[in-house]
Design a protein around this motif. Structure first.
Motif, PDB file in Angstrom:
ATOM      1  N   ASP A 438      32.135  36.478  35.957  1.00 15.18           N
ATOM      2  CA  ASP A 438      33.166  37.169  35.172  1.00 15.18           C
ATOM      3  C   ASP A 438      34.372  36.245  34.933  1.00 15.18           C
ATOM      4  OD1 ASP A 438      33.265  37.522  38.007  1.00 15.18           O
ATOM      5  OD2 ASP A 438      34.840  39.015  37.785  1.00 15.18           O
ATOM      6  N   GLY A 439      34.690  35.393  35.908  1.00 16.55           N
ATOM      7  CA  GLY A 439      35.807  34.463  35.735  1.00 16.55           C
ATOM      8  C   GLY A 439      35.530  33.460  34.624  1.00 16.55           C
ATOM      9  N   TYR A 463      27.538  38.127  35.732  1.00 15.22           N
ATOM     10  CA  TYR A 463      27.440  38.592  37.118  1.00 15.22           C
ATOM     11  C   TYR A 463      28.868  38.955  37.537  1.00 15.22           C
ATOM     12  CZ  TYR A 463      22.698  36.652  37.267  1.00 15.22           C
ATOM     13  OH  TYR A 463      21.361  36.387  37.037  1.00 15.22           O
ATOM     14  N   ASP A 465      31.584  40.387  39.676  1.00 13.37           N
ATOM     15  CA  ASP A 465      31.990  40.824  41.021  1.00 13.37           C
ATOM     16  C   ASP A 465      33.498  41.062  41.081  1.00 13.37           C
ATOM     17  OD1 ASP A 465      32.883  38.245  40.805  1.00 13.37           O
ATOM     18  OD2 ASP A 465      32.018  37.522  42.683  1.00 13.37           O
ATOM     19  N   ALA A 467      35.946  39.132  40.638  1.00 12.66           N
ATOM     20  CA  ALA A 467      36.585  38.120  41.498  1.00 12.66           C
ATOM     21  C   ALA A 467      36.148  36.723  41.102  1.00 12.66           C
ATOM     22  CB  ALA A 467      36.186  38.359  42.956  1.00 12.66           C
ATOM     23  N   TYR A 468      36.937  35.750  41.549  1.00 10.98           N
ATOM     24  CA  TYR A 468      36.443  34.384  41.631  1.00 10.98           C
ATOM     25  C   TYR A 468      35.660  34.350  42.938  1.00 10.98           C
ATOM     26  CZ  TYR A 468      39.718  32.870  37.962  1.00 10.98           C
ATOM     27  OH  TYR A 468      40.394  32.704  36.793  1.00 10.98           O
ATOM     28  N   GLY A 469      34.413  34.824  42.857  1.00 10.39           N
ATOM     29  CA  GLY A 469      33.639  35.044  44.070  1.00 10.39           C
ATOM     30  C   GLY A 469      33.522  33.798  44.940  1.00 10.39           C
TER      31      GLY A 469
HETATM   32 MG   LIG Z   1      33.124  36.486  39.704  1.00 11.17          MG
END
Ligand SMILES: [Mg+2]
Ligand SMILES: Cc1ncc(C[n+]2csc(CCOP(=O)(O)OP(=O)(O)O)c2C)c(N)n1
Length: 549
Positions: A438-439, A463, A465, A467-469
Motif C-alpha cells: 500500500d505504501g 497487499y 496492511d 502500514a510500511y509493514g
Molecule cells: Mg504496507
C-alpha cells in the motif's frame, strides 16, 4: 535539419521503438522527431513513472528503450528510476536536455547527476550528433548493458546538424572466454558429483541462448539448475529446476544448494540475497563464476575459478571440450528419486502452512495462491519492494525470465506500478500482474491515469496492511514507537475507481470472484485489488534484508 531532429531520427535508426517521458520545452522537438521517425511515445504522469516504465519495458522486451525528460526538474524527478535502471544495467538511453547557462532556473550539473546514480554520460555536439546517439546506444546494449544519460544542450539542439550519416547498430560479439579459463572450468565440472548452476541477471540478456547452452552443459555434467531472483523463470519447465536461490528459496532448494560440491554462477555475482549472506554455499564447495563483465568477477565473494566471457559461448565451449575429450555423460545427482522430490517439493505451493485468514483480513499466502490459480500462466509478474514482496515472488509461477520483473537493485519502493505499465506495453500478449504494497502504491498512484489512458489490461494487487509493514516488522520487535509507519486503513478501491480503473476490495477468498469476472470480461481497463491482508507476520526473507542494512 537541426540537432534535436537529428537526435530523434538517429535514436530510431538505432532500433529504439518506444520512448517514455513527460514533454516540456527542452525535449519537445527531439521527442516529436523520434515520433515522426516511427517511435511510439508513451506520456507518463510523472518522470519517475516514465523512467520505471522505460526500465520495465526494456527488461521485459529485451529491447533498448528511451526516456525523454525536461531539463532540470524533469531529470531530478526521474532519478530514482534511472538509478534502479543503472544498477540493473538496463539498456536505456535518457534524452536529457541541458540548460545552456548556470544562471537558468533549470540548470543542474547533469554529468554529476548521471555519475551519482551510476549511469553513463555522453553529450551531443552539433558536428557529430548522430554519431553520439549511436555511441550511446552501443554503450547501452553491448557487454553487460548500461543506462546512458545523453546530454542535449539547448543551444546545441537548435544548431544545424552536421555528419548526418547514421551508422547501423553494430553487432555485439563478446568473446567466449580464454582457453585456459575454459580448461579450468571443464576441470571442476568433470570432477563434480553434485554440481549446481546458478544463473543471474546476466543470463537474462539473451535468455533463450543462455537457457539452451546452460541446460545442455548441465545435462552433460548432471548439474541442477537454480537462478537468482533477477533471473526467476529462466529454466521454467525444466525438471531439474530448483527456482530461486536466496531468501525466496524453498526448503528443498536450500537443502540441495548447501549439499552441492560445485556451484557455477552464470551472470550472477552471488550477492548476499542469492546466498543468504553466504550461508547457502558450504565452505567446502568449489565456486566458479562466469560473467561478461570483468568487474563482476569475485565482487561479492572469493571464487575458485573466474571466467570473463559471454555465457552461452562459455557454456558451449565447455560442452565441446567435454564431448571432444569423451568425458562420459555424468548423472551427477540427477537420480529418479531426486527428480520426484523436486516435482513434489520444489515449489512454495507444496509447502504446508496454516491459513491465518480471519476478521476481515486475508492471509497473503492464501490470496496469492488463489491468484496463481485464477490468472492465465501467460503472465508477466512485476514486484515492488516491501514486506509483502516474497508472497508474489514465491507463489506466482512465471513462464520464463521475461515473465518476472524484479526492480530491486536500488531497493526503492514505489517503482513497481510504473514498471508494470512498461511491461504491459512490452508484452500485450501476456497478462501483467503488478504486486505492490500500500505504501509503494500510494507513492506512485498517479500513473493509474496513464494505465487507464492506455486501456491496459493490468491486474494491480495491493497487499494492504495499512502500514510500511517492512518498518513495522523491523522496529516493532525492539519496542520502538510505530506511529510514523502506520496509516489509517485507506479505501484504495475507491481511489482506483476515481482514476477510471475497475476495483475490488478483498477480505476473504470468496471476494476474488471480482478477479475472475474481470479476467473473463473485456479487460479494457486495469483492475485494482485492494487486498486487506493479515499483517501480524514478518516475512522471513525480510530478516535477510535487515541483516544487509
Ligand atoms: Mg504496507
Ligand atoms: C523510496 C523509498 N522510501 C523508503 C524506503 C524504506 N522502506 C522500505 S520498505 C518500506 C515500506 C513499504 O511499505 P509498503 O509498500 O506498504 O509494503 P509493506 O512493507 O507494507 O509490505 C519503506 C518505507 C524505500 N526502500 N524506498
Amino acid at each position: 535539419m537541426n540537432v534535436a531532429e537529428a537526435v530523434g531520427r538517429a535514436l530510431v535508426a538505432q532500433g529504439v521503438t518506444h520512448v517514455f517521458g513527460v514533454v516540456g520545452s527542452g525535449n519537445f522537438h527531439v521527442t516529436n522527431a523520434a515520433i515522426a521517425a516511427g517511435a511510439r511515445f508513451i506520456a507518463a504522469a510523472h518522470e519517475g513513472g516514465a523512467a520505471s516504465m522505460a526500465d520495465g519495458y526494456a527488461r521485459v522486451s529485451g529491447q533498448l528503450a528511451a526516456l525523454s525528460v525536461h531539463q532540470g526538474p524533469g531529470m531530478t524527478n526521474a532519478l530514482t528510476g534511472i538509478a534502479e535502471a543503472a544498477k540493473s544495467r538496463t539498456p536505456l538511453v535518457v534524452l536529457a536536455p541541458e540548460a545552456t547557462t548556470a544562471r537558468s532556473n533549470f540548470f543542474v550539473e547533469l554529468a554529476g547527476l548521471a555519475a551519482a546514480v551510476g549511469a553513463g554520460f555522453r553529450r551531443v555536439t552539433a558536428a557529430h550528433a548522430a554519431a553520439e546517439v549511436a555511441a550511446a546506444c552501443r554503450a547501452a546494449t553491448t557487454g553487460a548493458g548500461q543506462t546512458v544519460v545523453l546530454g542535449l544542450p539547448l543551444d546545441v539542439q537548435a544548431m544545424p546538424a552536421g555528419g548526418l550519416a547514421i551508422a547501423a547498430p553494430p553487432d555485439a560479439a563478446p568473446g567466449a572466454g580464454s582457453e585456459p579459463a575454459i580448461a579450468a572450468l571443464v576441470e571442476v565440472l568433470a570432477g563434480a558429483r553434485r554440481p549446481v548452476f546458478i544463473a543471474g541477471r546476466g543470463a537474462t540478456r539473451s535468455p533463450l541462448a543462455a537457457r539452451q547452452a546452460l541446460c545442455a552443459l548441465a545435462e552433460r555434467c548432471g548439474a541442477l539448475l537454480a537462478v537468482s531472483a533477477a533471473a526467476r523463470g529462466l529454466f521454467a519447465g525444466e525438471p531439474w529446476y530448483l527456482d530461486v536461490s536466496g531468501g525466496f528459496a524453498t526448503p528443498l532448494t536450500a537443502e540441495l544448494l548447501t549439499g552441492a560440491d560445485l556451484v557455477v554462477a552464470w551472470g550472477s555475482t552471488l550477492n548476499m540475497w542469492t546466498t543468504r549472506h553466504g550461508r547457502l554455499i558450504s565452505p567446502a564447495t568449489t565456486v566458479a563464476q562466469v560473467d561478461v563483465s570483468p568487474a563482476a568477477l569475485g565482487v561479492h565473494r572469493a571464487v575458485d575459478v573466474a571466467i570473463c566471457g559471454e555465457l552461452a559461448g562459455v557454456a558451449t565451449a565447455c560442452l565441446d571440450v567435454l564431448v571432444r575429450r569423451d568425458v562420459a555423460r555424468r548423472p551427477g545427482w540427477r537420480t529418479p528419486e531426486l527428480r520426484a522430490r523436486i516435482a513434489a517439493e520444489g515449489s512454495w505451493r507444496a509447502v504446508p502452512y496454516a491459513d491465518d485468514t480471519a476478521d476481515g483480513r486475508i492471509d497473503p499466502r492464501t490470496l496469492t495462491i488463489a491468484l496463481d490459480d485464477a490468472v492465465p500462466v501467460a503472465r508477466t509478474v512485476v514486484i515492488d519492494s516491501g514486506n509483502f514482496m516474497g508472497y508474489p515472488s514465491m507463489f506466482l509461477a512465471v513462464p520464463d525470465s521475461a515473465g518476472f520483473c524484479f526492480t530491486q537493485a536500488f531497493q526503492s519502493i514505489g517503482l513497481g506500478l510504473a514498471s508494470a505499465l512498461g511491461a504491459a506495453v512490452a508484452r500485450p500478449d501476456r497478462l501483467t500482474v503488478a504486486a505492490l504494497g500500500d505504501g509503494g502504491f500510494l507513492m506512485s498512484v498517479a500513473e493509474l491515469t496513464t494505465a487507464v489512458r492506455l486501456a491496459l489490461p493490468l491486474l494491480i494487487v495491493v497487499y494492504n496492511d495499512a502500514a510500511y509493514g517492512a518498518e513495522v516488522h523491523h522496529f516493532g520487535p525492539h519496542g520502538h514507537p510505530l506511529d510514523t509507519v502506520r496509516f489509517p486503513d485507506t479505501d484504495l478501491a475507491a481511489i482506483a475507481r476515481g482514476f477510471g480503473c475497475a476495483a475490488a476490495t478483498v477480505r476473504a477468498p470468496t471476494d476474488l470472484r471480482a478477479v475472475t469476472e474481470w479476467l473473463a470480461g473485456p479487460r479494457d481497463r486495469p483492475l485494482v485489488v485492494d487486498a486487506k491482508i493479515v499483517a501480524s507476520r514478518a516475512s522471513w526473507w525480510l530478516e535477510e534484508a535487515f541483516r544487509g542494512h
